[in-house]
Design an enzyme around this catalytic site. Structure first.
Site, PDB file in Angstrom:
ATOM      1  N   LYS A 170     -14.150   0.980  13.146  1.00  0.00           N
ATOM      2  CA  LYS A 170     -13.451   0.808  14.195  1.00  0.00           C
ATOM      3  C   LYS A 170     -13.622   1.656  15.268  1.00  0.00           C
ATOM      4  O   LYS A 170     -13.842   1.235  16.536  1.00  0.00           O
ATOM      5  CB  LYS A 170     -11.890   0.688  13.734  1.00  0.00           C
ATOM      6  CG  LYS A 170     -11.416  -0.078  12.651  1.00  0.00           C
ATOM      7  CD  LYS A 170     -10.110  -0.202  12.451  1.00  0.00           C
ATOM      8  CE  LYS A 170      -9.352   1.186  12.180  1.00  0.00           C
ATOM      9  NZ  LYS A 170      -9.865   1.619  10.442  1.00  0.00           N
TER      10      LYS A 170
ATOM     11  N   ARG B 118     -12.542  15.931   7.922  1.00  0.00           N
ATOM     12  CA  ARG B 118     -11.031  15.610   8.052  1.00  0.00           C
ATOM     13  C   ARG B 118     -10.289  15.972   6.969  1.00  0.00           C
ATOM     14  O   ARG B 118     -10.984  15.593   5.814  1.00  0.00           O
ATOM     15  CB  ARG B 118     -10.806  14.054   8.355  1.00  0.00           C
ATOM     16  CG  ARG B 118     -10.841  14.007   9.928  1.00  0.00           C
ATOM     17  CD  ARG B 118     -10.779  12.547  10.581  1.00  0.00           C
ATOM     18  NE  ARG B 118      -9.938  11.724   9.549  1.00  0.00           N
ATOM     19  CZ  ARG B 118      -9.362  10.384   9.997  1.00  0.00           C
ATOM     20  NH1 ARG B 118     -10.340   9.845  10.599  1.00  0.00           N
ATOM     21  NH2 ARG B 118      -8.923   9.714   8.917  1.00  0.00           N
TER      22      ARG B 118
ATOM     23  N   ARG C 288      -5.237   5.976   0.694  1.00  0.00           N
ATOM     24  CA  ARG C 288      -5.440   5.225   2.002  1.00  0.00           C
ATOM     25  C   ARG C 288      -5.787   3.510   1.742  1.00  0.00           C
ATOM     26  O   ARG C 288      -5.374   2.801   2.545  1.00  0.00           O
ATOM     27  CB  ARG C 288      -6.426   5.744   2.940  1.00  0.00           C
ATOM     28  CG  ARG C 288      -5.942   7.095   3.510  1.00  0.00           C
ATOM     29  CD  ARG C 288      -6.827   8.263   3.827  1.00  0.00           C
ATOM     30  NE  ARG C 288      -7.717   7.549   5.026  1.00  0.00           N
ATOM     31  CZ  ARG C 288      -8.918   8.169   5.433  1.00  0.00           C
ATOM     32  NH1 ARG C 288      -9.428   9.115   4.557  1.00  0.00           N
ATOM     33  NH2 ARG C 288      -9.627   7.773   6.454  1.00  0.00           N
TER      34      ARG C 288
HETATM   35  P1  ADP Z   1      -8.984   5.840   9.061  1.00  0.00           P
HETATM   36  O1  ADP Z   1      -9.031   4.625  10.095  1.00  0.00           O
HETATM   37  O2  ADP Z   1     -10.148   6.555   9.004  1.00  0.00           O
HETATM   38  O3  ADP Z   1      -8.046   5.870   8.188  1.00  0.00           O
HETATM   39  P2  ADP Z   1      -7.245   6.795  11.277  1.00  0.00           P
HETATM   40  O4  ADP Z   1      -7.676   7.908  12.460  1.00  0.00           O
HETATM   41  O5  ADP Z   1      -7.081   5.430  11.983  1.00  0.00           O
HETATM   42  O6  ADP Z   1      -8.265   7.044  10.294  1.00  0.00           O
HETATM   43  O7  ADP Z   1      -5.983   7.308  10.877  1.00  0.00           O
HETATM   44  C1  ADP Z   1      -5.499   8.437  10.190  1.00  0.00           C
HETATM   45  C2  ADP Z   1      -4.217   8.559   9.686  1.00  0.00           C
HETATM   46  O8  ADP Z   1      -3.283   8.717  10.826  1.00  0.00           O
HETATM   47  C3  ADP Z   1      -4.031   7.577   8.696  1.00  0.00           C
HETATM   48  O9  ADP Z   1      -4.149   7.869   7.635  1.00  0.00           O
HETATM   49  C4  ADP Z   1      -2.227   7.491   9.069  1.00  0.00           C
HETATM   50  O10 ADP Z   1      -1.829   8.576   8.224  1.00  0.00           O
HETATM   51  C5  ADP Z   1      -2.117   7.967  10.364  1.00  0.00           C
HETATM   52  N1  ADP Z   1      -2.022   6.670  11.340  1.00  0.00           N
HETATM   53  C6  ADP Z   1      -2.830   6.532  12.322  1.00  0.00           C
HETATM   54  N2  ADP Z   1      -2.530   5.208  12.925  1.00  0.00           N
HETATM   55  C7  ADP Z   1      -1.378   5.004  12.510  1.00  0.00           C
HETATM   56  C8  ADP Z   1      -0.441   3.759  12.508  1.00  0.00           C
HETATM   57  N3  ADP Z   1      -0.658   2.913  13.552  1.00  0.00           N
HETATM   58  N4  ADP Z   1       0.772   3.871  11.834  1.00  0.00           N
HETATM   59  C9  ADP Z   1       0.934   4.915  10.852  1.00  0.00           C
HETATM   60  N5  ADP Z   1      -0.018   5.753  10.607  1.00  0.00           N
HETATM   61  C10 ADP Z   1      -0.921   5.881  11.431  1.00  0.00           C
END
Ligand code: ADP
Length: 216
Positions: free
Chosen positions: A15, A160, A171
């Site tokens: 993404k 990370r 996750r």
């Molecule tokens: P990935 O898609 O690799 O899991 P992201 O950078 O999108 O990584 O998200 C990392 C973390 O940030 C998620 O595991 C969650 O804890 C938090 N997070 C991100 N976006 C949201 C959201 N829209 N709602 C709730 N938690 C979120």
């Protein structure tokens, strides 16, 4: 051209990479809620500290927090965006729809990037990230190590704190339980704007398919 886009998909489905490419090719701002939360955390704000309690365990931050960070972003930037990692729950999707209805600016594209779980596992455990510009790299493919400078901005690359075997299982479970229902939500509530792409292959082919959807 589309200007209000949501990219859905499991962790490491590409993404962020695709959102960056679409943002520079089409001039739509790329908004990653994960990156916004990590930046709050790096700056030591109270929102960042609260978010870190959840993200380090592989859990979603509460809807209220995710919605707050997106609403704040839209207040200063307006309703043109490519959301990466938002909405991640049906509650967040409902909230976004309500805000967009109020602005008379409905979503015009939702894309689900689909990748099998064994491929996700392989990608995550090999992934290095830049906390400054958000770029990610496959360590094995590009020969990068923790601490090497980011090829894009020069900041040190890190793993990370949620890119670990234990957190990944959590996750993926959260993705299945909380985020997959968002796909059904858009299928039912916004007929015609939801598309699926097989995102297990070549980045260029996925980008070509996304570009076609952006222009359609
Ligand atoms: P990935 O898609 O690799 O899991 P992201 O950078 O999108 O990584 O998200 C990392 C973390 O940030 C998620 O595991 C969650 O804890 C938090 N997070 C991100 N976006 C949201 C959201 N829209 N709602 C709730 N938690 C979120």
């Amino acid at each position: 051209m589309k200007s209000r886009i949501v990219l859905l998909g499991p962790p490491a489905s590409g993404k962020g990479t695709q959102a960056d490419r679409i943002a520079s090719a089409f001039g739509v701002p790329h908004v990653s809620t994960g990156a916004l939360l990590r930046s709050e955390c790096a700056r030591g704000t109270s929102l960042g500290r609260e978010a870190d309690e959840w993200t380090r365990k592989g859990l979603l931050v509460p809807d209220e927090l995710a919605v707050r960070i997106v609403t704040t972003w839209m207040q200063s930037n307006g309703p043109r965006f490519l959301f990466d990692g938002f909405p991640r729950t049906v509650g967040q999707a409902e909230n976004l729809d309500a805000s967009l209805v109020a602005m008379k600016a409905p979503l015009d594209l939702v894309v689900l990037l689909e990748v099998p779980e064994d491929e996700i596992r392989r990608r995550i455990l090999d992934r290095l990230s830049c906390m400054k510009c958000g770029a990610t790299y496959a360590a094995a493919l590009h020969g990068h190590a923790v601490g090497d400078p980011c090829p894009r901005c020069g900041s040190p690359l890190v793993r990370r704190n949620d890119d670990t075997e234990e957190t990944l299982a959590q996750r993926l479970d959260v993705y299945r339980r909380m985020t997959l229902p968002v796909v059904a939500y858009y299928r039912e509530n916004s007929p015609g704007i939801l598309h699926r792409i097989d995102a297990s292959g070549e980045s260029d082919a996925i980008f070509a398919e996304l570009s076609r959807l952006m222009n359609s």
